[in-house]
Write a protein that holds these residues in place. Structure first.
Motif, PDB file in Angstrom:
ATOM      1  N   GLY E  10       0.871  -1.176   0.000  1.00 24.62           N
ATOM      2  CA  GLY E  10       0.000   0.000   0.000  1.00 24.62           C
ATOM      3  C   GLY E  10       0.899   1.214   0.000  1.00 24.62           C
ATOM      4  N   TYR E  11       0.507   2.271  -0.710  1.00 21.22           N
ATOM      5  CA  TYR E  11       1.336   3.486  -0.707  1.00 21.22           C
ATOM      6  C   TYR E  11       1.311   4.087   0.677  1.00 21.22           C
ATOM      7  N   ASP E  12       0.204   3.783   1.333  1.00 17.61           N
ATOM      8  CA  ASP E  12      -0.048   4.324   2.650  1.00 17.61           C
ATOM      9  C   ASP E  12      -0.245   3.093   3.526  1.00 17.61           C
ATOM     10  N   LYS E  14      -1.817   2.287   5.933  1.00 22.99           N
ATOM     11  CA  LYS E  14      -3.148   1.916   6.401  1.00 22.99           C
ATOM     12  C   LYS E  14      -4.061   1.409   5.287  1.00 22.99           C
ATOM     13  N   ARG E  15      -3.833   1.965   4.101  1.00 20.64           N
ATOM     14  CA  ARG E  15      -4.731   1.581   3.006  1.00 20.64           C
ATOM     15  C   ARG E  15      -3.985   0.631   2.073  1.00 20.64           C
ATOM     16  N   LYS E  16      -4.149  -0.659   2.311  1.00 22.02           N
ATOM     17  CA  LYS E  16      -3.496  -1.654   1.455  1.00 22.02           C
ATOM     18  C   LYS E  16      -4.138  -1.652   0.078  1.00 22.02           C
ATOM     19  N   ILE E  17      -3.338  -1.879  -0.939  1.00 27.36           N
ATOM     20  CA  ILE E  17      -3.864  -2.007  -2.294  1.00 27.36           C
ATOM     21  C   ILE E  17      -3.782  -3.461  -2.741  1.00 27.36           C
ATOM     22  N   LEU E  18      -2.691  -4.120  -2.345  1.00 26.96           N
ATOM     23  CA  LEU E  18      -2.560  -5.556  -2.607  1.00 26.96           C
ATOM     24  C   LEU E  18      -2.425  -6.243  -1.259  1.00 26.96           C
ATOM     25  N   GLY E  35      -8.378  -5.415 -14.802  1.00 24.74           N
ATOM     26  CA  GLY E  35      -9.000  -5.037 -13.539  1.00 24.74           C
ATOM     27  C   GLY E  35      -9.605  -3.668 -13.707  1.00 24.74           C
ATOM     28  N   VAL E  36     -10.516  -3.305 -12.830  1.00 23.14           N
ATOM     29  CA  VAL E  36     -11.163  -2.004 -12.991  1.00 23.14           C
ATOM     30  C   VAL E  36     -10.161  -0.916 -12.652  1.00 23.14           C
ATOM     31  N   SER E  37     -10.526   0.298 -13.029  1.00 26.05           N
ATOM     32  CA  SER E  37      -9.650   1.440 -12.809  1.00 26.05           C
ATOM     33  C   SER E  37      -9.366   1.604 -11.325  1.00 26.05           C
ATOM     34  N   GLY E  38      -8.111   1.819 -10.993  1.00 27.08           N
ATOM     35  CA  GLY E  38      -7.742   2.040  -9.604  1.00 27.08           C
ATOM     36  C   GLY E  38      -7.594   0.768  -8.805  1.00 27.08           C
ATOM     37  N   SER E  39      -7.689  -0.387  -9.477  1.00 31.13           N
ATOM     38  CA  SER E  39      -7.620  -1.628  -8.705  1.00 31.13           C
ATOM     39  C   SER E  39      -6.192  -1.950  -8.294  1.00 31.13           C
ATOM     40  N   GLY E  40      -5.219  -1.488  -9.030  1.00 31.70           N
ATOM     41  CA  GLY E  40      -3.835  -1.730  -8.609  1.00 31.70           C
ATOM     42  C   GLY E  40      -2.984  -2.381  -9.683  1.00 31.70           C
ATOM     43  N   LYS E  41      -3.418  -2.316 -10.924  1.00 28.79           N
ATOM     44  CA  LYS E  41      -2.658  -2.937 -12.008  1.00 28.79           C
ATOM     45  C   LYS E  41      -1.280  -2.282 -12.141  1.00 28.79           C
ATOM     46  N   SER E  42      -1.307  -0.944 -12.244  1.00 32.43           N
ATOM     47  CA  SER E  42      -0.026  -0.248 -12.404  1.00 32.43           C
ATOM     48  C   SER E  42       0.857  -0.449 -11.184  1.00 32.43           C
ATOM     49  N   THR E  43       0.211  -0.582 -10.032  1.00 29.52           N
ATOM     50  CA  THR E  43       0.975  -0.794  -8.804  1.00 29.52           C
ATOM     51  C   THR E  43       1.759  -2.105  -8.873  1.00 29.52           C
ATOM     52  N   ILE E  44       1.156  -3.111  -9.451  1.00 36.40           N
ATOM     53  CA  ILE E  44       1.867  -4.388  -9.610  1.00 36.40           C
ATOM     54  C   ILE E  44       3.120  -4.177 -10.457  1.00 36.40           C
ATOM     55  N   ASP E 154       2.138  -1.333 -20.010  1.00 35.74           N
ATOM     56  CA  ASP E 154       1.016  -0.763 -19.250  1.00 35.74           C
ATOM     57  C   ASP E 154       0.080  -0.021 -20.197  1.00 35.74           C
ATOM     58  N   GLU E 155      -0.981  -0.661 -20.579  1.00 37.08           N
ATOM     59  CA  GLU E 155      -1.979  -0.082 -21.503  1.00 37.08           C
ATOM     60  C   GLU E 155      -1.325   0.628 -22.675  1.00 37.08           C
ATOM     61  N   PRO E 156      -0.477  -0.045 -23.413  1.00 37.99           N
ATOM     62  CA  PRO E 156       0.305   0.673 -24.425  1.00 37.99           C
ATOM     63  C   PRO E 156      -0.549   1.215 -25.566  1.00 37.99           C
ATOM     64  N   THR E 187      -4.363  -4.120 -19.437  1.00 42.31           N
ATOM     65  CA  THR E 187      -5.357  -3.509 -20.324  1.00 42.31           C
ATOM     66  C   THR E 187      -6.700  -3.392 -19.631  1.00 42.31           C
ATOM     67  N   HIS E 188      -7.503  -2.468 -20.132  1.00 42.91           N
ATOM     68  CA  HIS E 188      -8.888  -2.309 -19.716  1.00 42.91           C
ATOM     69  C   HIS E 188      -9.790  -3.113 -20.645  1.00 42.91           C
ATOM     70  N   ASP E 189      -9.212  -3.396 -21.838  1.00 44.51           N
ATOM     71  CA  ASP E 189     -10.028  -3.850 -22.949  1.00 44.51           C
ATOM     72  C   ASP E 189     -10.025  -5.373 -22.966  1.00 44.51           C
TER      73      ASP E 189
HETATM   74  N1  LIG Z   1       2.158   7.098  -6.304  1.00 36.79           N
HETATM   75  C1  LIG Z   1       1.019   6.828  -5.611  1.00 36.79           C
HETATM   76  N2  LIG Z   1       0.890   7.288  -4.328  1.00 36.79           N
HETATM   77  C2  LIG Z   1      -0.234   7.046  -3.632  1.00 36.79           C
HETATM   78  N3  LIG Z   1      -1.292   6.364  -4.091  1.00 36.79           N
HETATM   79  C3  LIG Z   1      -1.226   5.893  -5.363  1.00 36.79           C
HETATM   80  C4  LIG Z   1      -0.077   6.121  -6.176  1.00 36.79           C
HETATM   81  N4  LIG Z   1      -0.301   5.553  -7.394  1.00 36.79           N
HETATM   82  C5  LIG Z   1      -1.536   4.997  -7.316  1.00 36.79           C
HETATM   83  N5  LIG Z   1      -2.097   5.189  -6.099  1.00 36.79           N
HETATM   84  C6  LIG Z   1      -3.410   4.676  -5.651  1.00 36.79           C
HETATM   85  O1  LIG Z   1      -3.338   3.287  -5.631  1.00 36.79           O
HETATM   86  C7  LIG Z   1      -4.518   2.702  -6.149  1.00 36.79           C
HETATM   87  C8  LIG Z   1      -4.194   1.793  -7.327  1.00 36.79           C
HETATM   88  O2  LIG Z   1      -3.662   2.573  -8.365  1.00 36.79           O
HETATM   89  P1  LIG Z   1      -3.123   1.965  -9.727  1.00 36.79           P
HETATM   90  O3  LIG Z   1      -2.525   3.076 -10.488  1.00 36.79           O
HETATM   91  O4  LIG Z   1      -2.271   0.781  -9.450  1.00 36.79           O
HETATM   92  O5  LIG Z   1      -4.475   1.482 -10.419  1.00 36.79           O
HETATM   93  P2  LIG Z   1      -4.692   0.920 -11.891  1.00 36.79           P
HETATM   94  O6  LIG Z   1      -5.352  -0.383 -11.730  1.00 36.79           O
HETATM   95  O7  LIG Z   1      -3.427   1.001 -12.664  1.00 36.79           O
HETATM   96  O8  LIG Z   1      -5.748   1.995 -12.450  1.00 36.79           O
HETATM   97  P3  LIG Z   1      -5.899   2.552 -13.937  1.00 36.79           P
HETATM   98  O9  LIG Z   1      -6.633   1.515 -14.705  1.00 36.79           O
HETATM   99  O10 LIG Z   1      -6.738   3.772 -13.742  1.00 36.79           O
HETATM  100  O11 LIG Z   1      -4.546   2.836 -14.472  1.00 36.79           O
HETATM  101  C9  LIG Z   1      -5.436   3.851  -6.568  1.00 36.79           C
HETATM  102  O12 LIG Z   1      -6.365   4.023  -5.536  1.00 36.79           O
HETATM  103  C10 LIG Z   1      -4.510   5.044  -6.624  1.00 36.79           C
HETATM  104  O13 LIG Z   1      -5.203   6.207  -6.214  1.00 36.79           O
END
Ligand SMILES: Nc1ncnc2c1ncn2[C@@H]1O[C@H](COP(=O)(O)OP(=O)(O)OP(=O)(O)O)[C@@H](O)[C@H]1O
Ligand SMILES: Nc1ncnc2c1ncn2[C@@H]1O[C@H](COP(=O)(O)OP(=O)(O)OP(=O)(O)O)[C@@H](O)[C@H]1O
Ligand SMILES: Cc1ncc(C[n+]2csc(CCO)c2C)c(N)n1
Ligand SMILES: [Mg+2]
Ligand SMILES: [Mg+2]
Lengths: 246, 305, 249, 246, 249
Positions: E10-12, E14-18, E35-44, E154-156, E187-189
């Motif tokens: 989690g970036y924070d 307290k708020r885990k993303i994975l 995965g849906v927007s904001g789910s954490g794909k880019s984070t992976i 990443d969504e090229p 991808t979203h698609d």
């Molecule tokens: N650098 C960061 N610092 C803090 N929080 C972040 C950061 N990058 C992303 N987040 C948060 O982490 C969560 C996951 O973000 P992420 O970018 O991994 O989603 P995603 O699945 O790639 O979404 P999208 O399809 O919109 O690209 C989101 O709630 C986002 O607000």
């Protein structure tokens, strides 16, 4: 909190200045901050009641004229592209004339009146206002204007409902620059011949060998600049409150 | 040329004119070189710069006005001293064009008067008017810098104080104007040293020998100038910076004839009298120019002959 | 409702973009225009709105031949083009304001619509505070409020992510049925065109001299599953291969 | 062709000026363009050989110092965010001090040497260079920097291969402003104490009733400004030639 | 090749993303992450590249457990992120330059690849002079040139228009086969994921605690028609409905 460091640096700088001034011990060449402050206090009535109003008057008159003239030209250019093509390059080129070097000529033209100071202030503040306002008026995109047209909007509608709100942020950027410059303009104008005003007073104190009193009106001028700037920023925030929402 | 010449600088009171002839004569005849100094003559950008820069030690000496030295020393404790007089009695008059109808200081009432920014001029006008029973408060004094003549010609001011009887007036006449003037000493202002040379106490302490050398050369040149004014004038004209400060021969000739007697009034070029300093200081106190008791301690030194 | 009759047009006299193009749109239809990038889709919209005029040929809008069309069609652009300094309510008010309707009356008309469009509570928000899908809905509302029955949508969903796009498509279909408006819809996305439209106009050649009309064999309420019907899959392949051959040109 | 209109306006303006000057017939107050031009020709040697080099020297020295100082501070701020947080607000606030009003003090500090002019020039040109360069250095986006990191780039790589090229266009914007200001700075410096230079000459002529000669050096100064500006623009075009390709 | 083992992040704090996420990637695979927007794909991706580090759990890259991963994977971002002041050749050279390879050698290596990527003649052009599809190919080339066998995309293609996107997808498949690289593709698609991948990882829940693994029942050379196979259509519907239910969450 963010500015603690800045604050500390400023305080450090003042202390350093105070110490060096005391070591050099020539108040006439380098008065210490404390001496300046004391002198500012002693002179408060003269500075704030006699000289400040005069300087403020030329600043306000200069700015007002600049705003009127600057926005008028900007609007004219934005409404008529051949006017724009003719005037814009001249405006830019005119900035290369060191207008300030012309300042003494104004004294010849307007005498030792407020007008020579106003002229200097207008000449240096008018450019940022014109250019920024014009850039703002032309920053609109074609897509948006065409959307207005498809709604049956007239040129006037587009101008008032689109171009003007579009230009406002740019106008304020220009105004912020202009405000700072207007203080400088008035100060320069007052060097060149005046009977009152903060710039004049500073110079006059130079002839009295009173270093601290040379700096005191400059401090006041600085605060005038900061205050004007803050006023403009507040006005901007109020008029462009939508910008804080993004 | 000479390996061990010492650099000495002097800032003139105004742009060069007949008063400064002796400097050019000494230069021309190599008197400075003989004394082992190299003189750098500077012109002021501001009427108050000569004393300011001399006090700040940025020039060795500055040509300035007696009351200014008293103000600097008394009011602000600035350690300056006069090292010699150039003109021993006033040249400074209030000038105007005859069309203004000014006849006496009383006519200044309600008028605009230009001055060079040196506060002493205000006091002079005030004394003149009070002596003539007029109200000084009705006058607007404007700082016109160097534009004394041009401010009255261009009608930006009705009159100007600080104009020299030997220079500005002949010049205006030469240009075809009809200037009138009033002599401050006729209206309660005492006669004091018009021009003198100042240095800072620090400079005096460090470069006394150079300053003395300067004066030896200057005296020698002045003697030559006295003996042969035409030659001195020719030297001045020869050295003039035509583009920057064109001089008019007729004007300078007349100027020099007025100046010569005033430059050696007591028989000694450069010599100062404590009494003149005291008289001047008294008038200044009366005129309100001084808020403290005049400090004349070490305010001048006379060079040894 | 709208008819192009032998319309020729080019921004530059020498380089025609449309040549002798004819097609017509009937009231209540949902028509998609599909074509490769740069083929002239947006240009057709510019002609319909009246921003451009045909070099030759006629455009008839609601029986009015070659009349002034500015202000007579509702246009929803690709980017939402909401004014950032106006609240949502004020943005929606814009077409009414231009038509000289006063704020009071207009706001009473707009408020219930905001609710209907799923925008309640956003009245006093600024566009920057809304998500992409919401902004598109405001832009759609603004177009609807212009009061003109013919709606032109120029790739309105291309900036949205795939999932949001799907829900916006469904929402659009619903709105279309509810308001019984006529929609002309530009898209690059063949699947989108198939899902939404009654008829697809496929622009062919450069300059466009011909449109291939494709009737979508779906009636009434559609679901996304309908796209998997064999005839729909066949149509999709046909469209895609035609488009790809046009790109090669 | 585009500028024909501008050109005509300028010519029209000059003709109008010539006529009014002849009607007023006070060359001291308002010399005519022709008189100025003739005077410029007569004074060409004095102006170009005696005074121009002096002025150019202060401009070049002032600009050089500003560039060194300005970019150094900008780089320092961009490398260290606590330095940035401490210094940036001070920099902005310092612009409110009418530094030009301090110019007479410089004369006391540096005498009638080139340094008092250089100081004025540095003080007014240093700000646009610092701020623009800093803004340029911070204009890079995180995505790009992270891409560099995923390639195994060091901080140094990112700085030299990304931040610096990124900052270059901003640096040039700052430099263009600075160049114009440097001319003004040098002119002002020369009014206040100099023994040569175009600004000095102009002021001197003021006391000589020679209006045309007051304007002549100002014209030269204007062309110096334009020339410097063109030089910077050319340099910019050469160094940023990729920008013309978009 | 790559394995996530009970990774939490989690970036924070307290708020885990994975949360306790595990999955693995085998050499030569083409895997899509949906995965849906904001789910954490880019984070992976940020975790894989080494820009971020897991709070708990291990990431193993080529047998190297929790090692320094910066510079060890090839990453191609969503926007091309080409440097506008560098020519195409110079842009492609960047990863080699950072690895300290001299210009001469590098250019000799790049030149033939430019041809292979359909970019011949663009060597001395600037990115602004290229079309969107071409820029994406340069970005891909740059990623390939980093020399790392695991490619993260990443969504090229999300910024490309539908038709260009289709041809880029086919081109990518070809390149993948030719270079035998391992690809992780966000991808979203859904259709894109189905067309391209061997395996799809669908992110579920918030924070992501689970991935649904979907094997795509296509082997060898694919055509777009394969997407119309009944089992593929069923898969697509399943993916779409799962995603839409995730949005509702
Ligand atoms: N650098 C960061 N610092 C803090 N929080 C972040 C950061 N990058 C992303 N987040 C948060 O982490 C969560 C996951 O973000 P992420 O970018 O991994 O989603 P995603 O699945 O790639 O979404 P999208 O399809 O919109 O690209 C989101 O709630 C986002 O607000
Ligand atoms: N205002 C204009 N002036 C001149 N040429 C234009 C203008 N607008 C578009 N064109 C040209 O006309 C042709 C058709 O453009 P148009 O925008 O209609 O294409 P499109 O089908 O909408 O493309 P896209 O799918 O990329 O939006 C293109 O070659 C384009 O370059
Ligand atoms: C030729 C000549 N003209 C004017 C002055 C200036 N001036 C004369 S008196 C005075 C003030 C002090 O009384 C000043 C500034 C000068 N020095 N030389
Ligand atoms: Mg289009
Ligand atoms: Mg993402």
């Amino acid at each position: 909190m963010r500015n603690t460091a800045s604050f500390l640096i400023v305080v450090g700088f003042l202390i350093l200045w105070e110490i060096s001034a005391r070591i050099i011990d020539k108040a006439f060449i380098l008065p210490s901050p404390l001496q300046i402050f004391i002198r500012l206090w002693e002179l408060k009535e003269v500075l704030f009641l006699d000289h400040l109003p005069i300087t403020l008057l030329s600043i306000v008159m200069g700015l007002t004229l600049s705003i009127i003239l600057g926005t008028a030209i900007a609007v004219w250019m934005s409404l008529n592209s051949s006017v724009q093509r003719a005037i814009y390059p001249i405006l830019i080129a005119s900035q290369m004339v060191p207008v300030i070097a012309l300042a003494p000529i104004f004294v010849l033209w307007f005498g030792y009146t407020i007008w020579s100071k106003v002229a200097v202030a207008v000449l240096i503040t008018f450019f940022p206002i014109t250019v920024n306002t014009f850039d703002g008026l032309s920053s609109g995109n074609k897509d948006n204007e065409e959307l207005f047209l498809t709604m049956g909007a007239t040129k006037k509608d587009i101008f008032f409902k689109y171009s003007i709100p579009m230009a406002l942020p740019h106008f304020f950027s220009g105004l912020k620059v202009a405000v700072t410059l207007s203080v400088i303009g008035a100060a320069i104008g007052e060097w060149l011949g005046a009977q009152a005003g903060l710039g004049y007073f500073s110079r006059r104190m130079m002839t009295q060998f009173d270093g601290a009193a040379v700096f005191a009106p400059i401090i006041v001028l600085t605060f005038v600049g900061i205050l004007l700037f803050i006023c403009v920023t507040h006005l901007e925030k109020r008029m462009l409150n939508w910008r804080t929402k993004s | 040329k000479n390996e061990d010449t010492e650099k000495v600088s002097i800032m003139l009171d105004w742009y060069p004119n007949a008063v400064h002839s002796f400097l050019y004569v000494a230069e021309e005849k190599g008197y400075f070189e003989e004394e082992g100094i190299e003189l750098d003559i500077q012109f002021p950008a501001n009427p108050t710069d000569p004393i300011n820069l001399a006090a700040a030690g940025k020039v060795t000496m500055g040509i300035t006005y007696q009351p200014d030295v008293i103000i600097a020393k008394t009011e602000q404790d600035i350690a300056v001293k006069s090292v010699g007089v150039l003109v021993q009695s006033p040249l400074n008059h209030v000038g105007f064009l005859n069309d203004t109808g000014i006849k006496s200081p009383k006519d200044f009432e309600g008028k605009t008067i230009g001055f060079t920014g040196i506060p002493l001029n205000e006091a002079m006008v005030q004394t003149m008017m009070e002596t003539d029973g007029a109200d000084f408060n009705s006058v607007t004094m404007v700082d016109v810098g160097f534009e004394l003549s041009s401010s009255i010609v261009s009608e930006k001011a009705d009159a100007a104080v600080g104009m020299y009887i030997n220079h500005e007036f002949p010049m205006l006449e030469y240009e075809g104007y009809q200037p009138g003037h009033l002599d401050p000493t006729d209206f309660g202002v005492p006669s004091f040293y018009e021009l003198l040379v100042v240095t800072s106490d620090d400079t005096w302490a460090n470069e006394q020998e150079n300053i003395e050398a300067f004066w030896r050369a200057a005296r020698k040149a002045f003697d030559d100038m006295e003996a042969n004014p035409d030659e001195a004038l020719a030297t001045l004209l020869k050295h003039q910076d035509k583009a920057n400060f064109p001089l008019i021969e007729e004007v300078e000739k007349e100027s020099l004839s007025i100046l010569l007697p005033k430059m050696k009034e007591n028989g000694k070029f450069g010599h100062q009298d404590a009494e003149v300093w005291e008289v001047t200081a008294d008038w200044m106190t009366k005129a309100g120019l001084l808020t403290k008791e005049a400090n004349l301690e070490g305010i001048f030194v006379n060079m040894e002959e | 409702m709208l008819a192009f009759n032998n319309v020729s047009f080019g921004y530059d006299e020498k380089r025609k973009i449309l040549e002798n193009l004819s097609f017509s749109v009937h009231p209540g239809e949902f028509i998609s225009i599909v074509g490769v990038s740069g083929s002239g889709k947006s240009t057709i919209f510019r002609l319909v709105t009246g921003l451009e005029h045909p070099l030759t040929g006629d455009i008839t809008l609601e029986g009015n031949k070659n009349g002034d069309r500015l202000g007579k069609v509702a246009y929803m652009p690709q980017q939402d083009l909401l004014l950032p300094w106006r609240t949502i309510l004020e943005n929606a008010y814009l077409p009414l304001e231009i038509n000289g309707i006063d704020k009071q009356t207009a706001y009473q008309q707009i408020q219930p619509l905001l609710k209907e469009f799923g925008l309640e509570g956003t009245d006093d928000k600024y566009p920057a505070e809304l998500s992409g899908g919401m902004k598109q809905r405001v832009a759609f509302l603004r177009a609807v409020l212009s009061g003109n029955p013919l709606l032109l949508l120029d790739e309105p969903f291309s900036a949205l992510d795939a999932i949001t796009k799907l829900s916006m498509q469904e929402w659009l279909l619903e709105q279309w049925k509810k308001r019984q408006s006529t929609i002309l819809f530009i898209t690059h996305d063949v699947e989108e065109a198939l899902f939404l439209s009654d008829r697809i106009l496929l622009l062919k050649n450069k300059p466009v001299t011909d449109v291939e009309e494709i009737f979508v064999p779906l009636q009434g309420k559609r679901t996304r599953n309908d796209l998997n019907l064999p005839e729909m899959l066949a149509l999709k392949d046909r469209l895609l291969s035609t488009l790809q051959s046009e790109v090669a040109l």
